[in-house]
Structure formats: C-alpha cells, structure tokens
Motif scaffolding. Structure first.
Motif, PDB file in Angstrom:
ATOM      1  N   ASN A   1     -15.530  -9.308 -15.489  1.00  0.00           N
ATOM      2  CA  ASN A   1     -14.498  -8.602 -14.730  1.00  0.00           C
ATOM      3  C   ASN A   1     -14.765  -7.113 -14.677  1.00  0.00           C
ATOM      4  O   ASN A   1     -15.206  -6.528 -15.657  1.00  0.00           O
ATOM      5  CB  ASN A   1     -13.132  -8.867 -15.362  1.00  0.00           C
ATOM      6  N   TRP A   2     -14.461  -6.518 -13.560  1.00  0.00           N
ATOM      7  CA  TRP A   2     -14.646  -5.093 -13.367  1.00  0.00           C
ATOM      8  C   TRP A   2     -13.301  -4.455 -13.037  1.00  0.00           C
ATOM      9  O   TRP A   2     -12.420  -5.086 -12.469  1.00  0.00           O
ATOM     10  CB  TRP A   2     -15.621  -4.833 -12.210  1.00  0.00           C
TER      11      TRP A   2
ATOM     12  N   ASP B   1     -13.931   1.036 -14.960  1.00  0.00           N
ATOM     13  CA  ASP B   1     -15.387   1.065 -15.033  1.00  0.00           C
ATOM     14  C   ASP B   1     -15.979   2.006 -13.991  1.00  0.00           C
ATOM     15  O   ASP B   1     -16.993   2.654 -14.232  1.00  0.00           O
ATOM     16  CB  ASP B   1     -15.945  -0.345 -14.768  1.00  0.00           C
ATOM     17  N   ILE B   2     -15.363   2.033 -12.819  1.00  0.00           N
ATOM     18  CA  ILE B   2     -15.880   2.806 -11.688  1.00  0.00           C
ATOM     19  C   ILE B   2     -14.711   3.555 -11.055  1.00  0.00           C
ATOM     20  O   ILE B   2     -13.605   3.027 -10.975  1.00  0.00           O
ATOM     21  CB  ILE B   2     -16.499   1.853 -10.624  1.00  0.00           C
TER      22      ILE B   2
ATOM     23  N   ILE C   1     -21.755  -5.683  -8.472  1.00  0.00           N
ATOM     24  CA  ILE C   1     -21.188  -6.753  -9.300  1.00  0.00           C
ATOM     25  C   ILE C   1     -21.945  -8.068  -9.116  1.00  0.00           C
ATOM     26  O   ILE C   1     -22.161  -8.810 -10.080  1.00  0.00           O
ATOM     27  CB  ILE C   1     -19.691  -6.933  -8.952  1.00  0.00           C
ATOM     28  N   ASP C   2     -22.341  -8.332  -7.900  1.00  0.00           N
ATOM     29  CA  ASP C   2     -22.892  -9.645  -7.587  1.00  0.00           C
ATOM     30  C   ASP C   2     -24.394  -9.640  -7.305  1.00  0.00           C
ATOM     31  O   ASP C   2     -25.026 -10.703  -7.253  1.00  0.00           O
ATOM     32  CB  ASP C   2     -22.188 -10.178  -6.328  1.00  0.00           C
ATOM     33  N   GLY C   3     -24.940  -8.476  -7.042  1.00  0.00           N
ATOM     34  CA  GLY C   3     -26.360  -8.410  -6.757  1.00  0.00           C
ATOM     35  C   GLY C   3     -26.737  -8.884  -5.361  1.00  0.00           C
ATOM     36  O   GLY C   3     -27.915  -9.056  -5.064  1.00  0.00           O
ATOM     37  N   SER C   4     -25.742  -9.071  -4.498  1.00  0.00           N
ATOM     38  CA  SER C   4     -26.074  -9.561  -3.150  1.00  0.00           C
ATOM     39  C   SER C   4     -25.844  -8.481  -2.108  1.00  0.00           C
ATOM     40  O   SER C   4     -24.935  -7.674  -2.210  1.00  0.00           O
ATOM     41  CB  SER C   4     -25.248 -10.801  -2.828  1.00  0.00           C
TER      42      SER C   4
END
Lengths: 151, 151, 151, 151, 151, 151, 151, 151
Positions: free
Chosen positions: F4-5, F81-82, F147-150
C-alpha cells in the motif's frame, strides 16, 4: 476514506475531560485511538515501590514511580499523531508541561486545553501549541475539523 | 586538555542562582559558556508587542512574546551540551518544565535544581534528569566533576 | 482499547526467563508481541560458517556469526517499544550490555533484569534503564502496569 | 592540511592503555583531541553521594554515581568522531560494552581493543566494530593511517 | 509468533535471482514481503520520456527516468527491514552500489550477493554489509535463520 | 503482491485535479490512500475563529486558522510516501511551495504539477522534485509506473 | 564575509583530478577545506593486514582494509558540506557509487564528475546529484559560484 | 559573553532589505554571520548553463540553475540558527516559501518579513513562523532582543 489517527491526552487526572473528549469524538464517529498516562493517582504514585520494593525516602519512591510511568508515557507520545495537554486549576502539573516540551521537540502537533486565566503563566507552552482551547468541546471540534474537514 | 562545554540555565529568573553557578564555575576555572533565556521579566513579557506592535488581548500579547523568546531559547538549548533547570518557590514555572521536556527529547543531559519540598510534584521531571540538586553549589560541583573529574 | 506493544527480550539464553515473562503476560491477557535473538547457543555461534562457509580462524567464524545475528537483533530492537535486558550469573554477556546501549541511544525504554549482587558492576546499564527488576515476575508486573494501568 | 579529530577512549581504567595511545599519537604529531570517562575508580564510584548526599542502599549510591557519570560520557561520545573501546582481563566491564552499543547506534565508528582470548565472548561487539585491535600500538597505527594515510 | 519482514532486492535485473530467493522463502513459509525496483529494463529506461515527454538529449532522458525510478526505489528501501544487493557479471551496476550506500546510511542491514571473483572490487560495499553471499540459496538460508532461527 | 502507498495531494483547491488523480488511480486498481488538506476554502479560512472564537484582526484570524490547518497538513505529509504539489493559475499558493519545502526536507519524494508557463518561477521547487508533470493524467501514470511498474 | 566550506572528493584515485580542483579553488581564493579517502592504492588495500595482521584469504584481507578505510571515509563525509564523486574510465569504482548513495541519504549535496559516455550507466547516481560535471574545471567553477556567487 | 549566531536571509532579491538588516545589526554590534542565496538575478538564472553548457529548453536551463543554487541554499540554511524569509510585492517568490517550509521541517526558527497586505495569502507560512515582521528595522530589533536581551 478517513485514515486512523492517534491522540495522546496528557495532563490533569482529576476531572473527566478525557471522557468528554472521547465521548464527543465517538459521537461524531471519528476514527481516533486515544492514549493517556495511567490516570489513577494512587497507582501512578505507588507503582514503583509496589512492584520493585518499598523505599524509605520519598525521593527514591518518586524516582521509581516516575521512571516506570515514563515507560508508558514516552512510548505512547511517540506513537501519537497529536498531543493534547490539559492544565487544570489544581496541582502544579509540571509533568503536563514536560510532556508538551517533549512532544514539541519530537515535532508532534500540540493542542493545549486550559482556562483563560492560565494564559499568562502558560504562554511559553501555548506559544509552542498549534491550537489553544478552553473547553473539551473545542478540542472535539478541532479534532473533528482536522480529521474530517467539517465545522 | 579540557574541551569547552556549553551549559544552558533554564527556569527561575527572580533569584541569583545563575550568577552563583557562573561565579562558582569561574572560580574553579571551568571552560564553560553559559546560555540562558532573557532574564529581565518585563522585557521577556513585553518584547513581542514592543517590537511588533501592541495587542488589546493579553492572549496575543503573550503569543507574540512567547514565540519571540522561543527563537532564543530553542536555539540555545540546541547548542548546549547540558541543560540545568531551576524551579523556585514562586510562580508556576511551566516554561522550565517545558524546557526540561524539550531538552530530554533532544537527548540533552538534564540537571534539575530545586528544594527538597518540590520533590513529589517534580517527580516526572526529576525522573528524566541525570542529577537532581538542591543548591547552586551542588550544580557547580557536578559541572566540576563532569568536566574535570575532580571532587 | 488497549493498543499493541512490542517488547524485545535481550540477554541470557540459558534459563527460561523469556518463557516466564511470556507466560505471565499471556496469563494476564496483555497484547504484547515478543521479540528475541536466536536463543539456541549452538545455532547462534555456527550460523555464519554453516551458511556462508567454514573458517579456520575463530575470529572470522565469530565475525560471520555475530554480523549475521546482528541482522536480526538490530532490526527487532528497532521495531520494539520496550527492551528488557537480562543479565544472568554465567558468561560475560557483553552482547546484552551492547544491546542496552544500542537501545538507549535509539531512545527505547530499557528495563534491566538481574540479581541484586550484580548491582554494582551493572550500575551504568541500570543508570540508563527506566526500571531495574530482579525477577521475571516483576517484569510481568511492570509490563502489566505500563500497558494496563493495573497493579 | 590535516583536520582535527576527536577520539573517545572508553573502557578499562586500571592499566595505562590511554596514555600509551595518547603518547603514541602525540609522537606522530596527529591532531587528535582525546576524551575519556573519569578514570579515577574511587571518584567515579563516589561522585554521586559525595556531591548530592549519602545513601544507605548501594543501589541508589550506584544510580546517583552512574547517572552523574553519564552526563560526561554521553556528551563526550556524541562529540567524538571515533570511539575506541578497551576490554581488559578484570571486571565485567559492562559499561564498555554499553558505550560500544551506544556509539554504534549513533553511527560512530567503533574500534575495539582487547586480547585475542576475549574474541569469542566479545563477538557481537567486535562485529559492530570497524577495527579490532589487540595492542594500543595498533590503535595508534590505525589512527595514524585513518588521519594521515601513512602506514 | 513470527512477525512480518520486508526485504528489498536491489541490483541485477538480467537473471532470475529474485525469483529464486522469493521461491526459496515461500517454500520455507517465511513471512516476507519482497520489494524491488522495476526490473523491466526497457520500461525502467523509458518511463520518464514515455510519461513526461520525449527528450533529444540522452542526458535528460536519463535524468527523467532515473529520478522517476527514484520515487519507487527510495520509498521502498525506506520501508524495508533488510536490503539485499546483487552484483552480476554484466553492466557496471553503479545503481546497486548507490542503493547499498543509501541503505547503509539509513541504518538498514545490507546483505550483498555476488561471485567470489568480485570480492576485491566490491570490498567497500562488502565491508558495510552484515553478510556476503555467493548464491541466492545462501540468501534464503540467511533470511530463514534471521527470521526463524533455524539452520 | 503490491504494497500500500500513501500519497498527499497538496496545493490548488479550486479545480478538480485531486478527483482526476484519485479516479484515474482507482480505475487502474492502484492500492493508494490519498491525503489532502481541507479543500473547502471557506472552512479552511474560518476554522480557527469558528471553533476558538472570533478575532477583530485579520492577522490573528489567519494565525488561528493556519495553525489549526497545520495540525492536519503536517501530520498527513509525515504519514505519506509521496507528496504531489499542484500549482494553478490563480492565487499565490505560497502554502503549496511551503509544503514542497517541508516535504523535501523530510526526505519525501515530491512530484510537482503545473502548466509549462509556470516553469521559470517554480524552478527551485521543480529542482527539488523527482518528477514535474503538467497534467493529472501524467501524475496517474507516474503513480501507476512507480507502484506497478507498468507504462 | 565568506564562511568556510568543507568538500569531500570521492572516487577515482589514478588521475590528478583532486589536485586540479584544489589548485583551481586555491587560485580563486575559495575558503575550502578538502577531504578525501586515502588515495595511495597500495596502502588503501594493505592497511588492514599491515596493521592488524596478515590474512590467507583475500576476502578477509579486503574486509580488514575496507572497514579500516570506512573509519576515515564515513567520518569525513559526515563532516563535509558537499560531496564530489568522480568516476573514471578504469575499474568498477563501486566504492564511489556507494559514497554517493551514502552522502545522498545523509542529505549532503552531491556533484558528480565523469565523461559524457558514462551518462547512461551512471543515470541513477546523476539523478541524485545536484550538478553533473565533465571536467575538474567545471567543478571549480561550481564551487566558486556556490561559495562566492561569481561566474 | 555573547555567542555567535548565524542568520540566513531568504527571499526577495530586488530591494536592499538584506543590507538594511546587516547594517542595523552591525550598528548594534551584534555577533551575527549572515548567509544568503546568490542575489544577482542574472547569475542565479544562468549559472547552470553558463558552467555546465547551454540548453535549448528553458525547463532544463532552469533545472540546471535551480539545482546548482540548491547546493548553496540548502547547505547554508542547514548551517544557520535562524532563517528570515522576505516576501516582496513582485514575482511569485515560491522559492522563499519553499525555503520557509524547508527550514521549518529542519526545526529552524523562522522569521517572516512582508507587508501587511500579504498577511492572508501568507497565512500558512506566517503560521509556521516564530515572528512576523513588516520592516527590516523590526527584524533588526528582534535579532537584537533574541541575542542581546535588550529592547
């Protein structure tokens, strides 16, 4: 979605201000976990000697008790998002001012709660607070606003 | 060779305890720079409104003053190696207890200085202190021992 | 509602003091997660060479093992609210004192647990502790008081 | 141009290892300020009761003394660039291991100094050290190399 | 009861070492959440210009991409208990060494993973690591030991 | 498994950019908890005097309000986090730049969001950001990638 | 009046880039104290075994040396205001990237110095830098501008 | 004896407010070292491309410049005891608000300096300040009081 908040209620232990704040926040459905010191005056004074053995000198009885209570208070202040510090009209409550200084140095937002007549002697503590309230109801409304954005 | 130490003297401003400590340390040749809040009660109260403009409400006069004093006190506590906190028999001195909590949270060694009769109400502050003295002379001897290793 | 606490049990690995504390806290229904180093002496000594390859010199065997154990101990001490450090009557237990210093520097409340006869050699460690207990039962009572406020 | 370094010498107080290191560094012209605890055993034990009043119980005498010594040791460790920790063959020296843990947690480079026969019991402390020496001369050479780059 | 651990797997993205470690830990039932950078080389290189617009100069394409990746890597390293850094035999992998330095400065335990032939050029990184492994299976065994205490 | 972010959305409160980002992330199934200041302009201005009592001077009304809002904003930025900071074309939005400086000093990754025409006056803020976006859709894509790398 | 600055020069030890920067800054009269690792390759490799005793295995020789060098490098990086990291065309220079990550995590401004052809493999390190230079003369000009404000 | 203070003067670069404060403090003999950003607007804008090479896009010219300036500003803010932030009537001055947020997060006392008409848009910045001044002379008097205790 509302996130969870943790609020530490420091200071006076002889009136029901904590219950008023907790009930008020519960009535508004605020997602708050409340922390507090041990509020039973006798236990708070006696814990050290009761568990670790009697002392003849009051000084060492107090050291044993105060340091044992610090295990709880410092840990829970560190875990809290907001620290509310209540000054009543009895006792000197130096521990409340100590907690306020400790919380401020840790970067925790501090809310003070006291009668207007204490404004001048509490000016340094109030100066470090982000809000200065006179009633528990005001603290409830502050928490409600801060968490929920509603007035 | 002795290194230089910096000691902050927080609390009571109506007796000459600071001068006693400073003179005592000077007499022993200790390499200490002493810091303190502004100890002129009137100036400390009035600085905010005097410089930044008058206020009708005492609350805001106090906020202006207390926050201006905090520029000094927080900076000098941060710069100090040791914080001595004096509680006298007058006033509530919540600022002294606040400073003690602030210093403790910053990891500064705290020495408290007060009469024995204040032991119980000050137990949480004393519990966070590394030494509890009753006289300025004792503080001088502590500093002498800590810095010089002599009794 | 009680919040969850995390307690690290450092030190002696040859008696069942950890089990006594864990059982005592469980019997009282305290919401505590306990952490500890690996308490199997042989595994703790051999882990480094067992996993990363044998060493001829004892010094490097110990370095490999100690540094691998530090991955666990430093992480779990960081994650804990309270650190209990037990000194027994065997071995030198410098790792226990090291953990106490590490925890103190991280601002973790430290509780020491040892027989009265070790008071003098352990005075620096005890001086940094917020409570000094002689029996596991006392530690259980301290945790019970700190978390639940009951004596 | 060489910058100034500050080195804290923790641990054993019954041999002249500190003097050996200081003389060796001086002979090489290294720009080091050395810090140390009070190394007079009697004064270190008695400082608390001597200055703040006698105690009947050894426990409180030790607390008074250890906490007063901590004013010095924690301040000087914080001010130091490097912490050297010496373990001798007498006493339990838990304070030395405590200092090592404290220094490691503060991110200070630690050098240990002890006989080879203490390697196994000191493995956790050595594992946290950046160098493990057996003689004061080795410590001098380490400091010489670290500061001057010469072997 | 085992607590949950978070492990960041930094470095080489052209072999399946991450999958080997994850599978090995899963097979042993270890309660670990694994984090990693984006391991798709093309996406990792192109993310910046793909989302924020093309660049003529490679330098700015790389800045855009590297800084976007840093949002992920720095956040996840901060959230992790342990950082494993893998150096393979291709590419310069300065980002892996950068992550190791970042993690070390944050006080995170670092485990390095590389062939023996890289020992000398990686000596500074290995010197900051708490364990130096040559195979993914060794890393699995380290994690197993650190979390479960079993060899 | 995705962790979770938490993302804080600071700045402009007069357009629906927050909703665009939240809807875009929800559509992609990203596991993000969003935080924001109170975005009702009137309540944000009036909260202080509404809860703690009216003020004649605008300065104190603003102090009461701003400091009460700070309880929320500083706490939520710390928990995130961001931090995404949006600058619109109206108002001076010094609070947005203040939040960016606050977040940067706390080591939080900052993403800025503003039209290209604001590039020059915002150069110091953008220089501290890890990504500079012009549209909410770009922020969604950044979060998706991070978050997902996509892509 | 110009204040004093401290600059750490990390990385490549086989060209005279440090001397070029130091001479350039001296020629401009900049008030800078420069720090660096030990730049004698042989001494840097051998220091550990030379002082603390020979090792049969290269791994332990490297550990002894790298950890001894870390006493110097970590201390001097901590003491520095700015860290310049140089990547040359020889060796893998993972220690330079490690230093960059260490410095970035400590909040130190990083300047990288390398040929344009290393841009892509160094993109993560450059992404964390506040300036990316290709020649020592550019670094001198950056320092001159940063300290003196002159171009 | 007065100790030395360091004051950073952030913000507006188109009027002589810095000189007024510096002259005023000098006239009163205050022991202050003043720091500031590069206040030559052209150099501040051009430094990046001037030293590191031209850019076609304004965005990258600004990034190069802003990040180079950040080497100076962040270092000097960290070194300062007090940060004064000036907002003028021209330009958006987001960098000034950024500096205020950065300083506040670092625990530095902030003094703001601006006309009364900016009170409302600057309320969040003023809310984080310990003093809000309207004229350079007031800042001089605040520094005089804070350092010297005289009104």
């Amino acid at each position: 979605m509302k996130s969870n908040w943790t609020v530490y209620l420091s200071g006076e232990i002889h009136t029901d201000w904590r219950e008023q704040i907790e009930r008020g926040c519960e009535a508004r459905g605020l997602p708050i976990s409340f922390h507090a010191p041990v509020t039973d005056h006798g236990k708070s004074d006696d814990c050290g000697v009761e568990i670790l053995g009697a002392e003849e000198k009051g000084f060492w009885k107090d050291q044993k008790g105060a340091r044992m209570n610090a295990i709880r208070t410092q840990t829970l202040i560190e875990k809290s998002d907001i620290v509310v510090v209540r000054f009543g009209d009895k006792y000197r409550q130096w521990n409340a001012a100590f907690d306020a200084g400790f919380a401020a140095a840790k970067g925790k937002p501090v809310i003070t709660l006291h009668d207007a007549e204490l404004t001048h002697p509490l000016k340094e503590v109030d100066g470090a607070a982000l809000a200065v309230a006179e009633t528990p109801e005001q603290v409830v409304r502050i928490l409600n606003y801060v968490i929920d954005g509603s007035l």
